[in-house]
Design an enzyme around this catalytic site. Structure first.
Site, mmCIF file in Angstrom:
data_model
loop_
_atom_site.group_PDB
_atom_site.id
_atom_site.type_symbol
_atom_site.label_atom_id
_atom_site.label_comp_id
_atom_site.label_asym_id
_atom_site.label_seq_id
_atom_site.Cartn_x
_atom_site.Cartn_y
_atom_site.Cartn_z
ATOM 1 N N HIS A 166 0.885 -1.182 0.000
ATOM 2 C CA HIS A 166 0.000 0.000 0.000
ATOM 3 C C HIS A 166 0.916 1.224 0.000
ATOM 4 C CE1 HIS A 166 -3.509 2.350 0.624
ATOM 5 N NE2 HIS A 166 -3.868 1.998 1.841
ATOM 6 N N HIS B 136 -1.895 -2.009 -9.860
ATOM 7 C CA HIS B 136 -2.906 -1.455 -8.970
ATOM 8 C C HIS B 136 -4.137 -2.345 -9.032
ATOM 9 C CE1 HIS B 136 -5.494 1.458 -7.008
ATOM 10 N NE2 HIS B 136 -4.381 2.003 -6.575
ATOM 11 N N ASP C 239 2.964 5.724 -6.414
ATOM 12 C CA ASP C 239 4.180 5.595 -5.605
ATOM 13 C C ASP C 239 5.455 5.527 -6.444
ATOM 14 O OD1 ASP C 239 2.899 5.495 -3.064
ATOM 15 O OD2 ASP C 239 2.125 3.553 -3.665
HETATM 16 C C1 LIG Z 1 -0.876 -3.047 -6.045
HETATM 17 C C2 LIG Z 1 -0.976 -4.574 -6.041
HETATM 18 C C3 LIG Z 1 -0.938 -5.045 -4.576
HETATM 19 C C4 LIG Z 1 -2.305 -4.976 -6.677
HETATM 20 O O1 LIG Z 1 -2.410 -6.341 -6.558
HETATM 21 P P1 LIG Z 1 -3.611 -7.220 -7.130
HETATM 22 O O2 LIG Z 1 -4.712 -6.385 -7.640
HETATM 23 O O3 LIG Z 1 -3.938 -8.205 -6.066
HETATM 24 O O4 LIG Z 1 -2.963 -7.914 -8.384
HETATM 25 P P2 LIG Z 1 -2.334 -9.356 -8.426
HETATM 26 O O5 LIG Z 1 -1.350 -9.526 -7.295
HETATM 27 O O6 LIG Z 1 -3.449 -10.353 -8.511
HETATM 28 O O7 LIG Z 1 -1.544 -9.307 -9.775
HETATM 29 C C5 LIG Z 1 -2.011 -9.819 -11.021
HETATM 30 C C6 LIG Z 1 -0.806 -10.371 -11.783
HETATM 31 O O8 LIG Z 1 0.131 -9.301 -12.001
HETATM 32 C C7 LIG Z 1 1.374 -9.601 -11.355
HETATM 33 N N1 LIG Z 1 1.825 -8.356 -10.705
HETATM 34 C C8 LIG Z 1 1.068 -7.470 -10.015
HETATM 35 N N2 LIG Z 1 1.809 -6.428 -9.630
HETATM 36 C C9 LIG Z 1 3.054 -6.657 -10.084
HETATM 37 C C10 LIG Z 1 4.256 -5.942 -9.997
HETATM 38 N N3 LIG Z 1 4.315 -4.776 -9.374
HETATM 39 N N4 LIG Z 1 5.364 -6.468 -10.564
HETATM 40 C C11 LIG Z 1 5.303 -7.654 -11.222
HETATM 41 N N5 LIG Z 1 4.186 -8.380 -11.344
HETATM 42 C C12 LIG Z 1 3.067 -7.892 -10.771
HETATM 43 C C13 LIG Z 1 1.050 -10.662 -10.309
HETATM 44 O O9 LIG Z 1 2.178 -11.445 -9.995
HETATM 45 C C14 LIG Z 1 -0.017 -11.428 -11.027
HETATM 46 O O10 LIG Z 1 0.602 -12.227 -12.005
HETATM 47 P P3 LIG Z 1 0.007 -13.710 -12.345
HETATM 48 O O11 LIG Z 1 -1.352 -13.451 -12.907
HETATM 49 O O12 LIG Z 1 0.985 -14.256 -13.298
HETATM 50 O O13 LIG Z 1 -0.041 -14.437 -11.036
HETATM 51 C C15 LIG Z 1 0.188 -5.198 -6.840
HETATM 52 O O14 LIG Z 1 0.145 -4.745 -8.179
HETATM 53 C C16 LIG Z 1 1.540 -4.906 -6.220
HETATM 54 O O15 LIG Z 1 1.955 -5.608 -5.307
HETATM 55 N N6 LIG Z 1 2.261 -3.847 -6.726
HETATM 56 C C17 LIG Z 1 3.546 -3.488 -6.146
HETATM 57 C C18 LIG Z 1 3.345 -2.706 -4.861
HETATM 58 C C19 LIG Z 1 2.839 -1.312 -5.110
HETATM 59 O O16 LIG Z 1 3.356 -0.579 -5.947
HETATM 60 N N7 LIG Z 1 1.802 -0.934 -4.343
HETATM 61 C C20 LIG Z 1 1.270 0.419 -4.377
HETATM 62 C C21 LIG Z 1 -0.144 0.425 -4.852
HETATM 63 S S1 LIG Z 1 -0.686 2.106 -5.077
#
Ligand SMILES: CC(C)(COP(=O)(O)OP(=O)(O)OC[C@H]1O[C@@H](n2cnc3c(N)ncnc32)[C@H](O)[C@@H]1OP(=O)(O)O)[C@@H](O)C(=O)NCCC(=O)NCCS
Length: 451
Positions: free
Chosen positions: A289, A328, A384
């Site tokens: 987050h 996201h 971010d």
């Molecule tokens: C923001 C976040 C938590 C959203 O997660 P989510 O909606 O649950 O998405 P998922 O984790 O289901 O991701 C879907 C797919 O994209 C991939 N993915 C998501 N974010 C990724 C990232 N930053 N880098 C690489 N791969 C990523 C996942 O591994 C997943 O791949 P798969 O389908 O092969 O398993 C996630 O994108 C993340 O962890 N980002 C990095 C942290 C970040 O920047 N957070 C700030 C948010 S404002």
């Protein structure tokens, strides 16, 4: 034979039309276990989960529930505060596009909008600024509380704890159903978060705390409390102050995100707004987050130089971690806040000089946006990705980044909290579970237990 089992809980379920046929504005469900059909009315494009409870196999059956870990497809409230269309990359507060607010308004104006539903008139804004400004001081006991932290305490840990500690200073805050008391705590929280943030920063440096300066604007006062040394009055750089104000506007609210959900959930037990805000800030600290901005900087440090970006991207694709600041839950298109931050960064760099990490970040973005892995998963830079680079150029250490996010988000949390408190449909938040443990079993005496 198909049984018709139209529901009529609280008059909300399908009703027979005058002509005898069923209402079209409903979902027909056939339960093949019983061959019963159910007419579930649509409610603003959703169905109410409680309407499913009547779908049973017999009198002993609890009734149908939905299973939705991480709230992937569940609306938990009605809200009139923030609108996001993640596919189109749209973000609006109270109907106003984020781009216009960032260009034309100050953060306190936007905080007023979030809390009151309308932009203030000049007189209303003056009153609001005066109220917030007169709540920026911390009680001396809070200062002593902050002094008790270790010299290397993480600012976010100090920030969260101090927010919770404020509940001990303002016990009347527990009276959450009194609108006047609520508004006083809201002003206190918005007024005091910059002061707490600045104290956590100075504590780490071993510098004496700087008291608020009521002659300065909200971001300028923060800058003074952070950076004033021996000069009688701190002179904030106007470009930096405006950049901070824009960053605050962009971070002020983001509908039902993880920390807003925590704010509402803790607040739903009628806990006071100080501890609810502390809980929301705790949720914000997580690296998935608001903690992501700190992680972005660590990632850029780890990559080290532009040439190593392709290898780093390959390692992410091979499953070695995530690209921080990318992806996201809601935005499946460019995060509109990231676009504005990128423009703001240019103005800051004219003053501070370019952050050398920018080159690595731009290369990371360029390669990721062309790569099939990221395209397929709709992964774009989020808020971010660039905010940390600006904060660092302004002179903040990475540990302060999430605190800087929490300052403006306090306004959003409080708007979400008050909306929840006055919503007659809201009750204490209490999800259901699917129990997967043992059925009943008897306690075995100690001497007969085996490992
Ligand atoms: C923001 C976040 C938590 C959203 O997660 P989510 O909606 O649950 O998405 P998922 O984790 O289901 O991701 C879907 C797919 O994209 C991939 N993915 C998501 N974010 C990724 C990232 N930053 N880098 C690489 N791969 C990523 C996942 O591994 C997943 O791949 P798969 O389908 O092969 O398993 C996630 O994108 C993340 O962890 N980002 C990095 C942290 C970040 O920047 N957070 C700030 C948010 S404002």
């Amino acid at each position: 034979m198909v049984k018709q089992a139209a529901l009529d809980v609280n008059g909300r379920l399908a009703v027979e039309k005058k002509g005898g046929g069923m209402d079209n504005n409903c979902l027909s469900i056939l339960d093949k276990r019983t061959n019963a059909t159910y007419e579930i009315p649509f409610h603003q494009g959703t169905i109410r989960a409680m309407d499913l409870r009547k779908i049973k196999t017999g009198t002993e059956d609890f009734g149908l529930m939905t299973y939705d870990p991480a709230f992937m497809n569940t609306a938990s409230c009605h809200s009139a505060i923030t609108f996001i269309d993640g596919d189109k990359g749209i973000l609006r507060y109270r109907g106003y596009p984020i781009e216009q607010l960032a260009e034309k308004c100050s953060f306190l104006e936007v905080a007023y909008l979030l809390l009151n539903g309308e932009l203030p008139t000049a007189a209303q804004l003056n009153d609001w600024i005066s109220i917030v400004t007169h709540h920026t001081m911390l009680h001396e006991s809070t200062k002593h509380f902050l002094e008790g932290f270790r010299y290397d305490a993480h600012p976010m840990g100090m920030f969260i704890s101090t927010l919770a500690a404020l509940a001990t200073i303002y016990p009347e805050a527990r009276n959450v159903h009194d609108p006047v008391t609520r508004r006083l705590q809201i002003a206190r929280l918005i007024g005091k978060v910059p002061t707490i943030a600045a104290y956590t920063y100075r504590h780490g440096l071993g510098y004496p705390y700087v008291y608020p300066d009521n002659d300065l604007s909200y971001p300028e006062n923060l800058m003074s409390m952070l950076w004033k040394m021996t000069e009688p009055q701190f002179k904030p750089n106007p470009v930096m102050a405006r950049a901070l104000d824009i960053l605050f506007i962009l971070h002020a609210d983001h509908e039902q995100n993880c920390s807003a959900n925590v704010m509402r959930s803790v607040g739903s037990s009628q806990a006071d707004p100080f501890v609810a805000t502390a809980a929301a800030a705790a949720a914000l600290w997580g690296p998935l987050h608001g903690g992501a901005n700190e992680e972005v900087l660590r990632m850029l440090d780890e990559i080290g130089c532009k040439d190593r970006v392709p290898a780093y991207i390959e390692s992410i694709k091979a499953g070695k971690g995530k690209l921080m600041g990318f992806g996201h839950r809601i935005y499946k298109n460019y995060d509109p806040r990231a676009r504005i931050i990128k423009q703001t960064a240019e103005r800051v760099f004219e003053i501070t000089g370019k952050n050398p990490k920018l080159e690595i970040a731009l290369e990371l973005e360029r390669i990721a946006l062309e790569d099939e892995y990221f395209i397929k998963r709709k992964l774009y830079p989020n808020v971010d990705f660039y905010s940390g680079i600006i904060y660092q150029a302004m002179g903040f250490p990475p540990e302060m980044f999430t605190v800087l996010f929490a300052i403006p988000r306090t306004a959003g949390w409080l708007a979400q909290w008050e909306e929840m408190v006055v919503d007659p449909e809201q009750k204490i938040a209490r999800p259901r579970q699917i129990y997967t443990g043992y059925s009943k079993r008897d306690v075995v005496p100690m001497e007969k237990r085996v490992a």
